[in-house]
Enzyme design. Structure first.
Site, PDB file in Angstrom:
ATOM      1  N   CYS A   1      35.342  42.705  36.516  1.00 63.49           N
ATOM      2  CA  CYS A   1      33.955  42.584  36.092  1.00 63.49           C
ATOM      3  C   CYS A   1      33.819  41.580  34.962  1.00 63.49           C
ATOM      4  O   CYS A   1      34.780  40.955  34.522  1.00 63.49           O
ATOM      5  CB  CYS A   1      33.446  43.949  35.611  1.00 63.49           C
ATOM      6  SG  CYS A   1      33.721  45.285  36.798  1.00 63.49           S
TER       7      CYS A   1
ATOM      8  N   LEU B   1      32.146  43.850  39.760  1.00 67.52           N
ATOM      9  CA  LEU B   1      32.782  43.629  41.040  1.00 67.52           C
ATOM     10  C   LEU B   1      33.415  44.959  41.418  1.00 67.52           C
ATOM     11  O   LEU B   1      34.417  45.369  40.825  1.00 67.52           O
ATOM     12  CB  LEU B   1      33.850  42.529  40.949  1.00 67.52           C
ATOM     13  CG  LEU B   1      34.683  42.280  42.210  1.00 67.52           C
ATOM     14  CD1 LEU B   1      33.806  41.792  43.350  1.00 67.52           C
ATOM     15  CD2 LEU B   1      35.800  41.274  41.938  1.00 67.52           C
TER      16      LEU B   1
END
Length: 621
Positions: free
Chosen positions: A2, A51
């Site tokens: 992320c 993500l």
């Protein structure tokens, strides 16, 4: 994987300016294409781009909790706020320990494990974590920010103090989205950029620092405090003999590979056909078959260029064409192997070049090798969200030429400056070169770096020097490789894991005597022995091969055109930085005769122009 960011202020209330944290978070959109979230309180605004890899519905961030969990936890607004990037590989074991201490879990995510670990151990949570991670914890009760980075620095984390507070983020571009933090480069920043010493902590951006690998930064009303919770230490080697040492290396590799295979999304492996990636891919493929059945096949990827079969040219870092070895390794292991072939047009595409420079936030790259890696990651991301890479094996096991080069062993400087000839690729204007005095900066930094190397009493000269070279490689050279891999993969929404960065493996190899590290008279003796049955003979005994570069004259010709255009379009600004007399011979050389060092010089001119155009930094020197 992320992107994380945030703004701490003891003068302003971030809740009155929600657009600030929204812009900072949006700057990291490519790191987290699956979700976005922000949290705002009286003195803090925290952002997150996700993500999704584990617990897809349950890992939403920023994640909040009261100061303590379980019975008797105080009611009211959240007291702890977490924004986290990375993977905690031992989260199952930590979850069990925390449950035994009375903590309750609402998700399967490692994010919640990290949050509960802070509630249980406070800053001491770092000693319990195994993984690659960068995270920020805002403790509202104490009005205090905690920033933490993993031991080897796999995941990035930047910060800058601003009036009345601090901003942080996974990439500098998130900091620059705050109105009080602007992109500015001073003389020291230019030294960091073009000195190629790869410092930890310092960056090329004025006022912007990295949390150091294995480091913690705490920010509160009293200011900023930094410390290390992990560093490489010199310890006696306890295994007796080659066999026991190889067995330990194999056990550590097995453990790292197993721990890093977990994901709730499709994963794959980078398989170049070299020793490092082949051994790792074999371990991963075997473990996948254990978990999913004998028919399970791991996807593997390699990159090649359209000209390599006819035009491959060896050099000090490249000893052979990778593709046949990668295909043989894939067949030997039993992977679902894919070759991504790139042509000069794709590598020269201005949009691709600009995307790479924007991802790096830096003018210092390696041209076609960066663009090709970016495009390779884009192809991999079409089918997978997680990839595993053999990065760091050369640093861990002594694979680079400088571990055996007499010149590098005797030199009083960073060894890569001699072996790669990269020091020739700094076409700085003479007036700027006189101001920066990069050579003196390199010498001073080298002496400081050697002072940080731990030693044991009674080391032989060979062991003493090997430890220096290994420490420099692990704490400096590896830093820029990990940055490159993180930025270019995350720009495509792909998480890349690096099992050779397992800190137990790194510690063990660092403290293995040189006679055992080189017991068969070649580079990476221990890894070759540990992987003896995992790779075909041809791969097992290949010399070290660096990441490939194209040799196509059309690429060289196109690069020369890009560099001419950059100098013409940049006018005064770039011409104040670049020594055109050093660049002109590279522009005039017939494309088919352009040498690597001169080509890299042109790559740096093109990237510098793109970087100036993208960031428009203040140049304060």
């Amino acid at each position: 994987m992320c992107g994380i960011t945030g703004w701490i202020s003891y003068r302003e209330d971030p809740r009155a300016q929600p657009s600030v944290i929204e812009r900072m978070t949006a700057a990291l959109a490519r790191r987290g294409p699956d979700a976005s979230g922000t949290w705002c309180g009286p003195h803090a605004a925290i952002g997150h781009r996700r993500l999704a890899v584990l617990d897809l519905p349950g890992g939403t961030q920023p994640m909040t909790a009261p100061a303590q969990s379980g019975p008797g936890a105080p009611p009211g607004p959240p007291a702890v706020v977490l924004s986290y990037s990375g993977e905690i590989y031992n989260h199952h074991a930590l979850r069990a320990r925390l449950r035994s201490r009375g903590h309750h879990f609402a998700t399967r995510s490692d994010t919640e494990v990290l949050l509960r670990a802070y509630q249980e151990w406070g800053d001491g949570l770092t000693g319990h974590l195994d993984g690659m991670y960068a995270f920020a914890i805002w403790d509202a009760h104490r009005e205090r920010l905690l920033l933490v980075r993993d031991r080897l620095g796999v995941k990035p984390l930047f910060f800058a103090e601003i009036p009345g507070g601090l901003v942080f983020g996974s990439e500098p571009k998130a900091l620059f989205a705050h109105p009080s933090c602007r992109p500015r480069i001073d003389a020291q920043g230019m030294r960091e950029a073009y000195g190629l010493v790869f410092s930890t902590g310092e960056t090329l951006w004025s006022g912007v620092r990295e949390v150091q690998p294995g480091g913690v930064a705490v920010f509160d009303r009293d200011g900023l405090a930094e410390r290390l919770y992990w560093r490489l230490e010199a310890r006696p080697h306890t295994d007796s003999g080659t066999t026991a040492t190889v067995d330990t290396v194999r056990a550590l590799l097995d453990r790292a590979a197993r721990a890093q295979l977990e994901a709730d999304v499709p994963l794959c492996a980078l398989l170049s056909g070299g020793l490092d990636s082949t051994v790792l891919t074999a371990l991963l493929a075997d473990e996948l078959r254990v978990r999913e059945g004998a028919a399970a096949r791991l996807r593997s990827y390699a990159v090649d260029y359209s000209d390599q079969v006819e035009r491959f040219t060896g050099d000090v870092l490249r000893t052979g064409h990778d593709t046949p070895y990668a295909a043989e390794a894939g067949a030997f292991i039993g992977t679902d192997h894919h070759l991504v072939v790139l042509d000069p047009q794709a590598l020269l595409d201005p949009a691709h070049r600009a995307a790479v420079v924007a991802a790096r936030d830096s003018p210092i790259g390696v041209g076609d090798m960066d663009t090709s890696l970016y495009l390779l990651f884009g192809e991999m991301a079409r089918h997978s969200a997680v990839a595993l890479s053999g990065e760091a094996a050369d640093e861990v096991f002594g694979g680079y030429p400088w571990f055996r080069s007499p010149a590098a062993l005797a030199a009083d400087t960073f060894p890569w400056l001699l072996v790669t000839s990269d020091e020739a690729a700094m076409p700085l204007h003479p007036a700027l070169a006189d101001t920066l005095r990069v050579g003196e900066f390199q010498a001073d930094t080298y002496r400081s770096a050697l002072a940080d190397v731990p030693h044991l009493d009674g080391e032989t000269p060979a062991q003493h020097r090997r430890r220096e070279l290994q420490h420099l490689s692990l704490t400096r050279w590896l830093r820029q490789l990990l940055h490159r891999k993180d930025r270019l993969s995350m720009a495509q929404g792909l998480e890349v894991r690096v099992p050779y960065c397992d800190h137990r493996l790194v510690e063990y190899a660092f403290n293995t005597p040189v006679a055992l590290q080189d017991f068969d008279g070649r580079e990476k003796s221990l890894l070759r022995a540990a992987g003896a049955r995992l790779a075909p003979h041809s791969v097992l005994h290949r010399p070290k091969n660096h990441y490939p570069a194209t040799h196509h004259p059309d690429y060289n010709r196109g690069l020369q055109d890009l560099a001419r255009d950059a100098l013409a379009a940049g006018q005064g600004r770039i011409r104040d930085l670049v020594d055109e007399t050093a660049v002109k011979p590279c522009l005039d050389t017939p494309p088919e005769h352009l040498q690597w060092g001169h080509r890299l010089r042109l790559e740096r001119v093109v990237d510098l122009s793109l970087w100036l155009d993208h960031h428009r930094p203040e140049l304060a020197f």
